[in-house]
Design an enzyme around this catalytic site. Structure first.
Site, mmCIF file in Angstrom:
data_model
loop_
_atom_site.group_PDB
_atom_site.id
_atom_site.type_symbol
_atom_site.label_atom_id
_atom_site.label_comp_id
_atom_site.label_asym_id
_atom_site.label_seq_id
_atom_site.Cartn_x
_atom_site.Cartn_y
_atom_site.Cartn_z
ATOM 1 N N ARG A 160 81.276 29.846 25.411
ATOM 2 C CA ARG A 160 81.741 30.468 26.655
ATOM 3 C C ARG A 160 81.723 31.982 26.463
ATOM 4 O O ARG A 160 82.364 32.493 25.542
ATOM 5 C CB ARG A 160 83.155 29.975 26.974
ATOM 6 C CG ARG A 160 83.788 30.693 28.123
ATOM 7 C CD ARG A 160 85.116 30.092 28.567
ATOM 8 N NE ARG A 160 85.663 30.958 29.587
ATOM 9 C CZ ARG A 160 86.754 31.716 29.443
ATOM 10 N NH1 ARG A 160 87.483 31.660 28.350
ATOM 11 N NH2 ARG A 160 87.136 32.520 30.411
ATOM 12 N N GLU A 176 90.133 28.390 26.253
ATOM 13 C CA GLU A 176 90.553 29.297 25.176
ATOM 14 C C GLU A 176 91.764 28.697 24.497
ATOM 15 O O GLU A 176 92.690 28.221 25.174
ATOM 16 C CB GLU A 176 90.977 30.686 25.708
ATOM 17 C CG GLU A 176 89.850 31.567 26.142
ATOM 18 C CD GLU A 176 90.329 32.930 26.648
ATOM 19 O OE1 GLU A 176 91.373 33.426 26.175
ATOM 20 O OE2 GLU A 176 89.651 33.493 27.518
ATOM 21 N N HIS A 222 85.524 38.685 33.533
ATOM 22 C CA HIS A 222 86.564 38.691 32.492
ATOM 23 C C HIS A 222 87.094 40.130 32.381
ATOM 24 O O HIS A 222 86.938 40.796 31.370
ATOM 25 C CB HIS A 222 85.988 38.181 31.170
ATOM 26 C CG HIS A 222 87.026 37.712 30.173
ATOM 27 N ND1 HIS A 222 87.017 36.442 29.626
ATOM 28 C CD2 HIS A 222 88.099 38.340 29.633
ATOM 29 C CE1 HIS A 222 88.035 36.326 28.776
ATOM 30 N NE2 HIS A 222 88.706 37.469 28.765
ATOM 31 N N GLU A 232 91.476 34.097 34.100
ATOM 32 C CA GLU A 232 92.900 34.437 34.128
ATOM 33 C C GLU A 232 93.282 35.456 35.197
ATOM 34 O O GLU A 232 93.683 36.595 34.888
ATOM 35 C CB GLU A 232 93.345 34.955 32.757
ATOM 36 C CG GLU A 232 93.131 33.972 31.632
ATOM 37 C CD GLU A 232 93.730 34.433 30.308
ATOM 38 O OE1 GLU A 232 94.141 35.608 30.202
ATOM 39 O OE2 GLU A 232 93.810 33.630 29.380
ATOM 40 N N ASN A 268 93.293 28.074 29.642
ATOM 41 C CA ASN A 268 93.514 28.844 28.419
ATOM 42 C C ASN A 268 94.958 28.624 28.008
ATOM 43 O O ASN A 268 95.883 28.870 28.793
ATOM 44 C CB ASN A 268 93.287 30.339 28.649
ATOM 45 C CG ASN A 268 91.836 30.658 28.962
ATOM 46 O OD1 ASN A 268 90.959 29.792 28.861
ATOM 47 N ND2 ASN A 268 91.577 31.900 29.341
ATOM 48 N N TYR A 319 97.815 29.344 24.905
ATOM 49 C CA TYR A 319 98.191 29.989 23.642
ATOM 50 C C TYR A 319 99.606 29.633 23.195
ATOM 51 O O TYR A 319 99.860 29.460 22.021
ATOM 52 C CB TYR A 319 98.085 31.515 23.785
ATOM 53 C CG TYR A 319 96.649 31.978 23.858
ATOM 54 C CD1 TYR A 319 95.933 32.236 22.698
ATOM 55 C CD2 TYR A 319 96.002 32.113 25.083
ATOM 56 C CE1 TYR A 319 94.608 32.635 22.744
ATOM 57 C CE2 TYR A 319 94.668 32.514 25.134
ATOM 58 C CZ TYR A 319 93.987 32.773 23.969
ATOM 59 O OH TYR A 319 92.668 33.149 24.007
HETATM 60 C C1 BGC Z 1 92.097 36.444 27.302
HETATM 61 C C2 BGC Z 1 91.335 37.046 26.142
HETATM 62 C C3 BGC Z 1 92.300 37.577 25.119
HETATM 63 C C4 BGC Z 1 93.124 36.422 24.607
HETATM 64 C C5 BGC Z 1 94.112 36.777 23.532
HETATM 65 C C6 BGC Z 1 93.310 35.663 26.906
HETATM 66 O O1 BGC Z 1 94.367 36.021 27.742
HETATM 67 O O2 BGC Z 1 91.262 35.714 28.142
HETATM 68 O O3 BGC Z 1 90.482 38.028 26.643
HETATM 69 O O4 BGC Z 1 91.661 38.232 24.078
HETATM 70 O O5 BGC Z 1 93.853 35.859 25.667
HETATM 71 O O6 BGC Z 1 95.074 37.655 24.006
#
Ligand code: BGC
Length: 452
Positions: free
Chosen positions: A75, A349, A119, A164, A289, A291
């Site tokens: 991607r 992501e 992006h 995002e 995405n 995290y």
């Molecule tokens: C984004 C990336 C960023 C990653 C880590 C995501 O919010 O799409 O561009 O590097 O998080 O912060």
């Protein structure tokens, strides 16, 4: 024993401004990120994307790295101002050629491209016209999207309109840490709405011209109430509406979550009803995405949400201060399935920034925390599939250490280390681990931890 589906996509993800370098090469126009990084004191250490990972010139080597890992998908994003230096009207053929060559190189190695059209690197010339605050932007975006579709559709079968939108608005228009650096509560809902309209206009163009699949990528961060206290629960619902439902509800259900009017108060506009028919157009997949998660409590001092995250005593945190909590990835995927009707979903992501320990044994770079992060999250994706979620692929953020926006180069997310002085790439243990996971259809994520 875990086994992912036969046609599951195993990929890595990047974005144009974060890795390409050469932002003005071959006729490209400046983006808002070029402008932002060249304004003093906005980015840590004065870092810019002028060189970044020099991927613009080294992309063939980088595709070789992907092939060596055994990935079958990649991607990446297209820089709007490479393709249209002013953001509209004139096309820069050399800009399109770059992505053409990249796509061909990927396909030659059996790597399926997933292309993100936006992006965060808006052409600076469009920002001069108001950027995401100008209603015309939906048309400009669709015009740009059509140019790219005409050149790459067919070879590219997976398209994402935006990456995002929440971050674009929250960072770019409300709190100002990201380009274009505005801090304005009145602007934020307007930028969000135009992002949604732009997304929808691009989908509409794709329905007329494209032959494959188009979707959108959102960042989801599940919010869990810190207690059963109704004030904590209400705060959690506000945080969830703002971050997780603000974009998905209009797309899948045709309207904004009701909490938003309360959150924004007098800054919340009346929207033309017609816009929602446009925004609600069916999409072919959703990119998620993921995290981290938040445990949330009521906080009267927070001016917008009156909600704040509570730090978790026994948890591990990444270098960006994000709690490592893999079960929330399963939870959020199941939530998407239940709330939005189980759309085909990709984890577009997932990854973590950790300070990498120095090389051990020659070139080997041990990054055990990242290996563990990936292991837990890949298992969490599998758990979601077992719950019936239609997950079709997983992309690690990121292939390479890269330009981490306002943090500059201080946060390393790569599974491949980049020496920014020499541009040498060295796969970390996490890359070797990921290669094993891919080769074993996921099983290696369930094996007892061992040295790669
Ligand atoms: C984004 C990336 C960023 C990653 C880590 C995501 O919010 O799409 O561009 O590097 O998080 O912060």
């Amino acid at each position: 024993m875990i086994e992912f589906p036969q046609h599951f996509l195993w990929g890595t993800a990047t974005s144009a401004y974060q890795i390409e370098g050469s932002p003005l090469a071959d006729g490209a126009g400046p983006s808002i990120w070029h402008r932002f990084t060249h304004t003093p004191n906005l980015v840590r250490d004065g870092a810019t994307g002028d060189v970044a990972c020099d991927h613009y010139r080294r992309f063939l080597d980088d595709v070789g790295l992907m092939r060596d890992l055994g990935t079958n998908a990649y991607r990446f994003s297209i820089s709007w101002s490479r393709v249209m230096p002013q953001g509209r009207n004139a096309v820069n053929p050399a800009g399109l050629d770059f992505y053409d060559r990249l796509v061909d190189a990927l396909l030659a190695h059996g790597i399926e491209p997933m292309v993100t059209l936006y992006h965060w690197d808006l052409p600076a010339a469009l920002d001069d016209l108001g950027g995401w605050l100008n209603p015309e932007i939906a048309r400009w975006f669709a015009e740009y999207a059509a140019v790219v579709f005409r050149r790459l559709d067919g070879r590219v079968k997976l398209w994402a309109t935006l990456n995002e939108p929440w971050v674009v608005t929250n960072g770019g228009y409300l709190y100002g840490a990201l380009a274009p650096g505005h801090r304005n509560r009145f602007e934020a809902p307007i930028a969000s709405h135009h992002l949604l309209r732009a997304h929808a206009e691009a989908v509409r163009v794709y329905r007329a011209e494209g032959r494959h699949r188009i979707g959108i990528v959102v960042n989801l961060e599940p919010k869990y109430p810190a207690s059963h206290d109704p004030v904590d629960r209400a705060a959690t619902a506000r945080a969830d509406a703002y971050m997780n439902r603000q974009y998905l509800d209009p797309i899948f259900r045709g309207g904004y979550p009701e909490e938003l009017a309360q959150i924004f108060g007098e800054a919340w506009p009346r929207w033309p009803a017609d816009d929602f028919a446009l925004i609600r157009q069916p999409i072919d997949f959703l990119g998620v995405n993921y995290y981290t998660r938040n445990v949330t409590r009521f906080d009267p001092h927070d001016g917008l949400l009156q909600a704040a995250p509570v730090s978790q005593k026994r948890a591990t945190y990444t270098e960006t201060g994000w709690e490592v909590f893999a079960p929330a990835l399963s939870d959020v995927l199941v939530w998407v399935k239940e709330r939005y009707g189980n759309p085909p979903t990709y984890v577009t992501e997932n990854g973590a920034a950790f300070f990498d320990p120095p090389a051990v044994e020659g070139d080997r770079l041990a990054d055990p925390l990242r290996v563990d992060y990936l292991r837990q999250h890949i298992k969490a994706v599998h758990a979601a599939i077992e719950h019936g979620v239609d997950v079709r692929g997983y992309f690690v953020w990121s292939l390479l250490d890269n330009f981490e926006w306002s943090h500059g180069y201080s946060k390393r997310f790569g599974i491949v280390h980049v020496d920014f002085d020499t541009q040498k790439r060295t796969p970390k243990d996490s890359a070797l681990f990921y290669a094993k996971v891919i080769a074993s259809k996921g099983q290696a994520a369930d094996d007892p931890p061992s040295r790669p």
